[in-house]
Design a protein around this motif. Structure first.
Motif, short mmCIF file in Angstrom:
data_model
loop_
_atom_site.label_atom_id
_atom_site.label_comp_id
_atom_site.label_asym_id
_atom_site.label_seq_id
_atom_site.Cartn_x
_atom_site.Cartn_y
_atom_site.Cartn_z
N GLY A 799 81.69 51.66 -38.46
CA GLY A 799 82.41 51.11 -39.60
C GLY A 799 83.91 51.16 -39.36
N GLY A 800 84.61 50.08 -39.60
CA GLY A 800 86.06 50.04 -39.43
C GLY A 800 86.53 49.94 -38.00
N ALA A 801 85.61 49.96 -37.02
CA ALA A 801 86.03 49.95 -35.62
C ALA A 801 86.04 48.53 -35.06
CB ALA A 801 85.10 50.82 -34.80
N GLN A 802 86.58 48.44 -33.86
CA GLN A 802 86.71 47.14 -33.22
C GLN A 802 86.27 47.26 -31.76
OE1 GLN A 802 90.67 45.55 -32.18
NE2 GLN A 802 90.26 43.96 -33.70
N VAL A 803 85.52 46.30 -31.27
CA VAL A 803 85.20 46.29 -29.83
C VAL A 803 85.70 45.00 -29.22
CG1 VAL A 803 83.14 47.71 -30.10
CG2 VAL A 803 82.94 45.23 -30.11
N GLN A 804 85.84 45.08 -27.89
CA GLN A 804 86.46 43.96 -27.20
C GLN A 804 85.48 43.39 -26.18
OE1 GLN A 804 90.13 45.02 -25.16
NE2 GLN A 804 89.64 43.52 -23.61
N GLN A 805 85.55 42.10 -25.98
CA GLN A 805 84.70 41.47 -24.97
C GLN A 805 85.57 40.52 -24.14
OE1 GLN A 805 81.64 38.80 -26.44
NE2 GLN A 805 80.34 39.23 -24.68
N VAL A 806 85.31 40.52 -22.83
CA VAL A 806 86.09 39.64 -21.96
C VAL A 806 85.20 38.48 -21.52
CG1 VAL A 806 87.43 39.47 -19.84
CG2 VAL A 806 87.35 41.62 -21.12
N ILE A 807 85.77 37.30 -21.55
CA ILE A 807 85.01 36.12 -21.13
C ILE A 807 85.82 35.37 -20.08
CG2 ILE A 807 84.14 33.88 -21.91
CD1 ILE A 807 83.49 35.17 -24.53
N ASN A 808 85.19 35.10 -18.94
CA ASN A 808 85.87 34.34 -17.89
C ASN A 808 85.37 32.91 -17.91
OD1 ASN A 808 87.49 36.39 -16.80
ND2 ASN A 808 85.63 37.30 -15.89
N ILE A 809 86.32 32.01 -17.73
CA ILE A 809 85.97 30.59 -17.85
C ILE A 809 86.49 29.84 -16.64
CG2 ILE A 809 86.26 28.52 -19.26
CD1 ILE A 809 87.14 30.71 -21.47
N GLU A 810 85.64 28.99 -16.10
CA GLU A 810 86.09 28.14 -15.02
C GLU A 810 85.76 26.70 -15.39
OE1 GLU A 810 85.46 27.63 -10.20
OE2 GLU A 810 83.87 28.50 -11.40
N CYS A 811 86.74 25.83 -15.29
CA CYS A 811 86.51 24.43 -15.64
C CYS A 811 86.11 23.67 -14.38
CB CYS A 811 87.77 23.84 -16.26
SG CYS A 811 87.61 22.11 -16.62
N LEU A 812 84.90 23.17 -14.35
CA LEU A 812 84.41 22.48 -13.15
C LEU A 812 84.78 21.00 -13.19
CD1 LEU A 812 80.92 24.18 -13.09
CD2 LEU A 812 82.94 24.80 -11.77
N SER A 813 84.56 20.38 -14.35
CA SER A 813 85.00 19.00 -14.51
C SER A 813 85.34 18.81 -15.98
CB SER A 813 83.90 18.03 -14.08
OG SER A 813 82.83 18.12 -14.98
N ASP A 814 85.86 17.65 -16.32
CA ASP A 814 86.30 17.49 -17.71
C ASP A 814 85.09 17.51 -18.65
OD1 ASP A 814 86.01 14.33 -18.79
OD2 ASP A 814 85.75 14.70 -16.65
N PHE A 815 85.31 17.90 -19.89
CA PHE A 815 84.17 18.14 -20.79
C PHE A 815 84.56 17.78 -22.22
CE2 PHE A 815 86.75 21.89 -20.49
CZ PHE A 815 86.80 22.39 -21.76
N MET A 816 83.54 17.58 -23.06
CA MET A 816 83.78 17.15 -24.44
C MET A 816 83.45 18.27 -25.44
SD MET A 816 84.53 13.91 -24.10
CE MET A 816 84.16 12.92 -25.54
N GLU A 817 82.33 18.93 -25.20
CA GLU A 817 81.84 19.89 -26.18
C GLU A 817 82.50 21.26 -25.98
OE1 GLU A 817 79.87 19.24 -28.71
OE2 GLU A 817 79.99 17.14 -28.09
N ALA A 818 82.19 22.18 -26.89
CA ALA A 818 82.69 23.53 -26.73
C ALA A 818 81.50 24.46 -26.51
CB ALA A 818 83.46 23.95 -27.97
N PRO A 819 81.71 25.56 -25.75
CA PRO A 819 80.61 26.51 -25.58
C PRO A 819 80.27 27.15 -26.93
CG PRO A 819 82.48 27.07 -24.18
CD PRO A 819 82.93 25.96 -25.06
N LEU A 820 79.04 27.62 -27.05
CA LEU A 820 78.63 28.25 -28.31
C LEU A 820 78.59 29.76 -28.14
CD1 LEU A 820 75.74 25.85 -29.35
CD2 LEU A 820 78.10 25.86 -30.15
N LEU A 821 79.08 30.44 -29.14
CA LEU A 821 79.06 31.90 -29.15
C LEU A 821 78.12 32.34 -30.25
CD1 LEU A 821 80.29 34.74 -28.47
CD2 LEU A 821 81.97 34.26 -30.25
N ASN A 822 77.03 32.99 -29.83
CA ASN A 822 76.09 33.47 -30.84
C ASN A 822 76.23 34.98 -30.97
OD1 ASN A 822 73.01 34.71 -31.13
ND2 ASN A 822 73.59 33.14 -32.62
N ILE A 823 76.28 35.44 -32.21
CA ILE A 823 76.47 36.88 -32.47
C ILE A 823 75.32 37.36 -33.33
CG2 ILE A 823 77.97 38.58 -33.56
CD1 ILE A 823 80.13 36.18 -33.18
N LYS A 824 74.70 38.44 -32.87
CA LYS A 824 73.61 39.01 -33.66
C LYS A 824 73.84 40.50 -33.81
CE LYS A 824 69.80 36.09 -32.28
NZ LYS A 824 69.52 36.02 -30.89
N PHE A 825 73.59 40.99 -34.99
CA PHE A 825 73.62 42.44 -35.17
C PHE A 825 72.90 42.78 -36.46
CE2 PHE A 825 77.42 40.67 -37.09
CZ PHE A 825 77.50 41.29 -38.32
#
Lengths: 958, 154
Positions: A799-825
């Motif tokens: 409760g009241g705490a914060q955690v951090q997550q690192v995400i690395n991204i590489e763009c291979l070619s041009d794109f239209m959509e955005a990646p989806l981030l699903n969170i469950k807890f």
């Protein structure tokens, strides 16, 4: 029975049809049909082979029965047999049966295709046309697979008859529409374009539909059609009505072909070749001139055909949106039609003006017709014309005439047809909000709306007025006063009670100084409506009462008395009973401090675009929304409507509070959070105690909520996720998402085609989140365009705490959509499941490129193919502040080039998008028009998808 | 492109239905129902155009029959009215003073004539002469009258 007029009447069929017509009742008809079906079945099953004529007759009877609306489950085989008959009429009936009763029975399709194949190769033009018609009528994928290769050959072969060419062109169009992937472009495409020059007008008429559709999908490959179309059009427009013989329709030369040519030109920007453009402008002027000439015939067919061309020409002028002179002439012409005695023309003029109103060149010209349009709204006898008038008023509305238009629409509402009231209400609500200079006018307008058309005021509308009042403290006192007065009407609409209950519950104190609206007077007024209201409104009023106890301690005993009465505390509705019990306990146990905390004034709602627009769009359907609205609709990025938002918010809460039966009714409770969620521990535990003491329900209220039904599958992206994504186009850091439980912050940095993103998940509650997990996915195509790797994250957040997550991204070619981030807890045992769009957009991989004016325009010209450019004209969403605009453009990642554009008001930028596969150079030009509060945004890139995507993203930003 | 063309009587009886897009039977029935109720409810001398979902509906009454078609948003309403008119002219030329009964008893002819005129929801040929010629030509391809009279009625 009438005499069979011509050709081969089938006597048996005629007898049967007249028997059916003589049937006195539905039962008699069914009996007669069943008798016939039995007869046909026995004939088909009989030992004697049927001759072609009988087979044809019976198949035709079956067809008739089917068209009467009865099911037919046999006879397909006999119909297929007819296809291979040598007698034309037998073949023809066979094909008609197949076309009408398509059957996906694969065995049959194979036989049908065989017969078609034979006819196509028969070189008999009548048979070939029949076969082509059948393909076009059925138009299934199987047929496309079988014939998509063959038909282009027939179409362009030198020895094909004209009538076959016509059928082949339209048949191919049909297949292209069902299965574009199966119709391969090739050598034939260039020859198709040249059909525009064909001698035979019928061939041109048929071919142009195909060419138009192909051009829309492959503009580049077909762009030679522009000059061909212009010269054909010019020949028609300048021809005398007798030149074209049978293609002249009521003295109008080739109206169908003319309209189709004008429609084809609308697939392209204005011609670049000066001569071609000059010729086209001449054509358009001639068409406009002809409208002023006296008619050559009094027949309505003549004027319809002539005006059809005129309207199509006006559409093209609007599409080009670059010839102010023509635009104004078009507007004047439509202005004349507004008063025409033909209802059809008035209708079309109103409709067409709606699109003109969104052009910056003609917006003012359209506005001059305001009185006529208002008059049309008041006096037209035909509701569909009135509706167009209302649409046009909506489209021509701006700051200068908003008060007049809104007033007219409001007064029209009093007598408006029921069918269009809801839409009118939405429009008034949108205009009132959009052009509100002082918010007291806005509040007046919406309250009037509820007074006049309360039944048609949807939830979105009154949610919205509350959101705005809560967020603007300068209007709260006024709103309280006005709603208090409105409630004094002897019969006021329930929606007014809802708004009144909410607003007085929040801001009643602002008018309590006046003895005429003292706390008790306010309470009595509200409570006098209580018994007339539905359960959800009563629930809302109960919440308003408990807020009153906090605002005005002097009302406490009166209100407690009310809550304690049997009609409340023993109400048969569980929601009302629960509220009465809880609120009564809360008011008697809690100290004033606790009470003040729990019942604190509502925090401001996050600023967002109106959800009413989305509702309007949904209501009207995509085709009916004017360009203007679409633009705005897009800007919203498919935002949820108010009701849905509530659903979104409450799903998190419903998980921990499964006993609330009607979350939609719960305004104060759910929105404020504290009374129901565990955000304030003291209040939370208090409520649990209250609950068990009351003994209404053994289930705990919060902590021991029953297992929830939230699915384990990743949730679909939140409806607001597009909007959240748009927030991060021009910035890299900020809060991505927040609800009562969770806050997600984001920090990101990009270099070349690589990026790194830090996500911070903050637990806003005092209870730990367990089995916390996140997954990042790239849906569909994105998988091959973006490489995204997320480091695992701690499964537990205190409760009241914060955690951090690192995400690395590489763009291979041009794109239209955005990646989806699903969170469950899990929170208090309840599974939380939400999906957001990760704000990774193509512009993040920009490298700024500085260049001089000369270089810029040289490159600009190099990128001149139509698909390399994407352009949008849109209304300003925010103040047009130069510094803010600059900051946003810099945030975009391109270099902002100073002293490049000859007009200092304009902004130009340049940059290169770095992907692993290639580099994509992009140029941007943003032209603000402060007077019209509009922007024109143009992007040119070496890759078409990039221009398009950037244009989409940026149009949401200004 | 035209999505459908319906002919129905003042009593709402469907006389001809042409679908240019494959639609499930249920949806067709729904459209027919919506069109007949909407169009038949219109008062006289109102305009010939309506909005329905994302389609433009264009209709016109000829004697006892309503001709009604559904268009896409970019299609031209006035021209669609003239498509209906041209179809009536073609029927008239073929049957000679066409009436509802002609279409009931010779429904297959009404479909054939339409097929010469429209295909896949687009105009194939606008010349009245050319269409009449090809319809006549196909009639010529039929059996002789004697052949016809010698066939059994059932």
């Amino acid at each position: 029975m009438p005499a069979v007029s011509k050709g081969d009447g089938m006597r048996g069929l005629a007898v049967f049809i007249s028997d059916i017509r003589n049937c006195k009742s539905k039962e008699a008809e069914i009996k007669r049909i069943n008798k016939e079906l039995a007869n046909i079945r026995s004939k088909f099953k009989g030992d004697k082979a049927l001759d072609g004529y009988s087979k044809k007759k019976y198949v035709c009877k079956l067809l008739f029965i089917f068209l009467l609306g009865h099911d037919i489950d046999f006879g397909h085989m006999e119909a297929v047999n007819l296809l291979s008959s040598n007698k034309y009429t037998e073949k023809q009936i066979g094909y008609l049966f197949i076309s009408v009763l398509v059957n996906s029975n694969s065995e049959l399709i194979r036989l049908i295709n065989n017969a078609i194949k034979n006819d196509l190769s028969s070189r008999n033009p009548t048979f070939m046309c029949l076969a082509l018609h059948c393909i076009a009528n059925v138009g299934s994928r199987e047929m496309a697979e079988a014939f998509a290769g063959e038909i282009p050959r027939i179409l362009v072969a030198g020895d094909t008859m004209d009538s076959v060419k016509q059928s082949a062109a339209l048949c191919l169009l049909r297949l292209y529409k069902t299965s574009p992937d199966l119709v391969l472009m090739g050598e034939w495409t260039s020859r198709v374009v040249h059909l525009l020059n064909d001698q035979h007008m019928g061939v041109v008429t048929a071919a142009i539909s195909l060419i138009t559709c192909l051009s829309q999908k492959n503009p580049d490959e077909f762009k030679t059609c522009v000059s061909l179309a212009v010269s054909r059009l010019s020949r028609i427009v300048s021809s005398a009505s007798t030149d074209l013989q049978d293609y002249t329709y009521y003295f109008v030369p080739a109206p169908w072909l003319s309209c189709k040519l004008l429609r084809l030109l609308q697939c392209y920007p204005p011609p670049e070749d000066g001569a071609v453009k000059g010729r086209l402008v001449e054509c358009l002027e001639t068409i406009l001139n002809k409208a002023q000439e006296p008619p050559k015939s009094k027949k309505v067919q003549h004027s319809n055909a002539k005006n059809a061309i005129l309207f199509e020409a006006i559409s093209l002028i609007i599409h080009y949106d670059s010839e102010p002179n023509l635009l104004v002439r078009a507007c004047n012409q439509l202005g004349q039609f507004l008063q025409h005695r033909e209802t059809n023309l008035r209708y079309l003029a109103l409709e067409s003006m709606c699109t003109l109103a969104s052009s910056e060149f003609s917006h003012e010209a359209v506005k001059t017709h305001i009185e006529t349009v208002i008059n049309a709204l008041k006096t037209e006898r035909d509701v569909s014309v009135r509706q167009r008038a209302a649409d046009l008023l909506y489209a021509m509305c701006d700051r200068s005439n908003a008060k007049q238009i809104v007033a007219e629409m409001l007064s029209y509402l009093e007598t408006a047809d029921y069918s269009i009231r809801e839409e009118m209400v939405l429009k008034v609500a949108i205009l009132a909000e959009k052009y509100a200079v002082d918010y007291s006018w806005y509040v007046d307008t919406i309250l009037n709306l509820i007074r006049i058309a309360g039944d048609y005021v949807s939830e979105e509308v009154w949610y919205r007025v509350i959101q705005i009042v809560i967020n603007r403290d300068d209007v709260q006192g006024y709103a309280a006063k006005t709603v208090f007065e409105a409630l004094q009407a002897p019969a006021c609409h329930e929606n007014m009670v809802k708004v009144g209950g909410y607003i007085l519950g929040e801001f009643g104190n602002l008018i309590a100084g006046d003895p005429r609206s003292s706390p008790l007077v306010q309470f009595n007024l509200l409570h006098s409506k209580f018994h007339l209201c539905s359960v959800p409104t009563r629930a809302l009023l109960l919440s308003a009462y408990i807020k009153f106890i906090n605002l005005f301690p002097e009302t406490k005993s009166t209100i407690q008395e009310v809550l304690r009465s049997d009609s409340q505390i023993r109400n048969s509705d569980v929601e009302l009973q629960q509220r009465a019990v809880e609120y009564l306990k809360l008011s008697s146990i809690a100290s004033t401090d606790v009470l003040a905390t729990v019942l604190e004034e509502m925090p401001p709602f996050p600023e967002r675009e109106s959800s009413i627009l989305a509702k309007l769009k949904k209501k009207k359907g995509p085709g009916a929304v004017s360009v203007n609205e679409l633009e705005e609709g897009k800007r919203e990025g498919g935002e949820l409507n108010g009701g849905g938002e509530r659903g979104g918010d409450s799903s998190a809460i419903a998980a921990s509070n499964a006993s609330t039966p009607s979350p939609s009714a719960d305004l104060l409770g759910l929105r404020t959070g504290p009374p129901v969620t565990a955000a304030a521990p003291s209040a939370g535990s208090l409520l649990v105690d209250v609950f068990s003491e009351a003994g209404v329900n053994d289930d705990g209220f919060l902590s021991s909520a029953p297992p929830t039904v939230v699915s384990e599958d990743p949730a679909p992206p939140l409806p607001e996720s597009n909007e959240l994504l748009n927030k991060f186009v021009c910035k890299n850091n900020g809060v991505l998402f927040e609800n009562q439980l969770l806050q997600i912050g984001i920090k990101s940095e990009y270099r070349q085609n690589l990026g790194r993103m830090y996500l911070f998940y903050g637990n806003k509650t005092s209870v730990q989140f367990v089995t916390f997990s996140t997954t990042v996915t790239c849906p569909g195509e994105l998988q091959s365009q973006l490489n995204v790797q997320a480091k695992p994250v701690e499964p537990l957040i205190e409760g009241g705490a914060q955690v951090q997550q690192v995400i690395n991204i590489e763009c291979l070619s041009d794109f239209m959509e955005a990646p989806l981030l699903n969170i469950k807890f899990r929170y208090g045992g309840a599974l939380q499941n939400l999906t957001l769009k990760l704000p990774v957009t193509i512009n993040k991989f920009f490298q700024p490129t500085e260049m001089a004016s000369h270089d810029f325009f040289q490159r600009w010209k190099q990128l001149s193919q139509p698909q390399q450019e994407a352009q949008k004209i849109f209304k300003a969403n925010h103040a047009m502040d130069t510094e803010v605009l600059k900051a946003k453009l810099l945030g975009l990642g391109m270099a902002l080039l100073e002293n490049v554009d000859p007009n200092p008001e304009n902004f130009v930028c340049a940059g290169v998008i770095q992907t692993k596969a290639q580099q994509v150079g992009s140029l941007l030009r943003l032209e603000p028009n402060a007077q019209a509060q509009m922007y024109r945004l143009t992007l040119r890139s070496s890759k078409d998808t990039v221009s398009k995507r950037l244009c989409e993203l940026l149009a949401e930003q200004f | 492109m035209m999505h459908f063309l319906l002919l129905f009587s003042r009593q709402g009886k469907l006389r001809l239905q042409k679908w240019f897009l494959p639609l499930p039977e249920r949806e067709r029935k729904k459209i027919v129902k919506d069109m007949t109720t909407m169009v038949l409810a219109r008062k006289p001398r109102t305009c010939n155009f309506l909005h329905w979902k994302d389609l433009k509906i264009v209709y016109k009454r000829y004697a006892s029959l309503y001709f009604c078609c559904g268009l896409e948003s970019q299609d031209n309403e006035l021209l669609a009215l003239e498509i209906l008119h041209r179809y009536v002219e073609l029927l008239d030329k073929y049957f000679g003073n066409v009436c509802e009964l002609d279409i009931i008893f010779n429904f297959e002819k009404a479909y054939f004539i339409l097929d010469e005129f429209l295909m896949g929801g687009e105009i194939q040929e606008t010349s009245k002469q050319s269409i009449a010629k090809s319809v006549e030509a196909s009639d010529m391809l039929q059996e002789t009258m004697e052949e016809y009279m010698s066939k059994p009625a059932f």
